[in-house]
Design a protein around this motif. Structure first.
Motif, PDB file in Angstrom:
ATOM      1  N   ALA A  74     -56.104   2.738 -26.350  1.00  0.00           N
ATOM      2  CA  ALA A  74     -56.979   3.219 -25.283  1.00  0.00           C
ATOM      3  C   ALA A  74     -58.415   3.312 -25.773  1.00  0.00           C
ATOM      4  O   ALA A  74     -58.677   3.445 -26.970  1.00  0.00           O
ATOM      5  CB  ALA A  74     -56.511   4.590 -24.800  1.00  0.00           C
ATOM      6  N   LYS A  75     -59.337   3.221 -24.816  1.00  0.00           N
ATOM      7  CA  LYS A  75     -60.754   3.485 -25.101  1.00  0.00           C
ATOM      8  C   LYS A  75     -61.013   4.922 -24.672  1.00  0.00           C
ATOM      9  O   LYS A  75     -60.595   5.340 -23.591  1.00  0.00           O
ATOM     10  CB  LYS A  75     -61.654   2.537 -24.314  1.00  0.00           C
ATOM     11  N   ILE A  76     -61.705   5.695 -25.517  1.00  0.00           N
ATOM     12  CA  ILE A  76     -61.958   7.094 -25.198  1.00  0.00           C
ATOM     13  C   ILE A  76     -63.440   7.409 -25.366  1.00  0.00           C
ATOM     14  O   ILE A  76     -64.090   6.907 -26.278  1.00  0.00           O
ATOM     15  CB  ILE A  76     -61.114   8.041 -26.075  1.00  0.00           C
ATOM     16  N   PRO A  77     -64.001   8.235 -24.477  1.00  0.00           N
ATOM     17  CA  PRO A  77     -65.397   8.629 -24.632  1.00  0.00           C
ATOM     18  C   PRO A  77     -65.524   9.646 -25.768  1.00  0.00           C
ATOM     19  O   PRO A  77     -64.654  10.503 -25.943  1.00  0.00           O
ATOM     20  CB  PRO A  77     -65.746   9.258 -23.284  1.00  0.00           C
ATOM     21  N   LYS A  78     -66.597   9.517 -26.530  1.00  0.00           N
ATOM     22  CA  LYS A  78     -66.858  10.442 -27.636  1.00  0.00           C
ATOM     23  C   LYS A  78     -68.305  10.904 -27.558  1.00  0.00           C
ATOM     24  O   LYS A  78     -69.157  10.251 -26.953  1.00  0.00           O
ATOM     25  CB  LYS A  78     -66.605   9.763 -28.983  1.00  0.00           C
ATOM     26  N   PHE A  79     -68.579  12.027 -28.201  1.00  0.00           N
ATOM     27  CA  PHE A  79     -69.929  12.582 -28.236  1.00  0.00           C
ATOM     28  C   PHE A  79     -70.245  13.007 -29.656  1.00  0.00           C
ATOM     29  O   PHE A  79     -69.432  13.650 -30.319  1.00  0.00           O
ATOM     30  CB  PHE A  79     -70.045  13.797 -27.311  1.00  0.00           C
ATOM     31  N   ARG A  80     -71.429  12.634 -30.129  1.00  0.00           N
ATOM     32  CA  ARG A  80     -71.903  13.049 -31.449  1.00  0.00           C
ATOM     33  C   ARG A  80     -73.182  13.850 -31.223  1.00  0.00           C
ATOM     34  O   ARG A  80     -74.164  13.341 -30.679  1.00  0.00           O
ATOM     35  CB  ARG A  80     -72.189  11.832 -32.324  1.00  0.00           C
ATOM     36  N   ALA A  81     -73.168  15.115 -31.621  1.00  0.00           N
ATOM     37  CA  ALA A  81     -74.313  16.001 -31.404  1.00  0.00           C
ATOM     38  C   ALA A  81     -75.500  15.590 -32.268  1.00  0.00           C
ATOM     39  O   ALA A  81     -75.340  15.187 -33.418  1.00  0.00           O
ATOM     40  CB  ALA A  81     -73.923  17.441 -31.713  1.00  0.00           C
TER      41      ALA A  81
END
Length: 90
Positions: A74-81
């Protein structure tokens, strides 16, 4: 903070009506989703970056039966602060 509280905070800070703040937030979220769907990275300097990560296929277990199952890739959204966000929290 939930979405309604965020809209109220945006309206107060930017001197907008709640309706206009809500439309602005919706438009920003849609723009991020469309960019991620295309495979682009969304970078907000000082805040952070949204990007798409890949999760490989793997074997899992059905908790009811204990049977092995295959979980698809799967493709998943990620966030890097970003640095400013990290510094603001600490």
């Amino acid at each position: 903070m939930n979405k309604t509280e965020l809209i109220e905070a945006i309206a107060a800070e930017a001197d907008l009506s709640k309706a206009a703040a809500g439309r602005a937030l919706e438009a920003a979220m849609e723009a991020v989703i469309k960019a991620l769907k295309k495979g682009d990275m969304v970078t907000l300097v000082g805040f952070g970056s949204f990007y798409v990560g890949k999760r490989a296929a793997r074997t899992g277990r059905n908790p009811r039966t204990g049977e092995s199952i295959t979980i698809k890739a799967a493709k998943i959204p990620k966030f890097r602060a970003g640095k400013a966000l990290k510094d603001g929290v600490n």
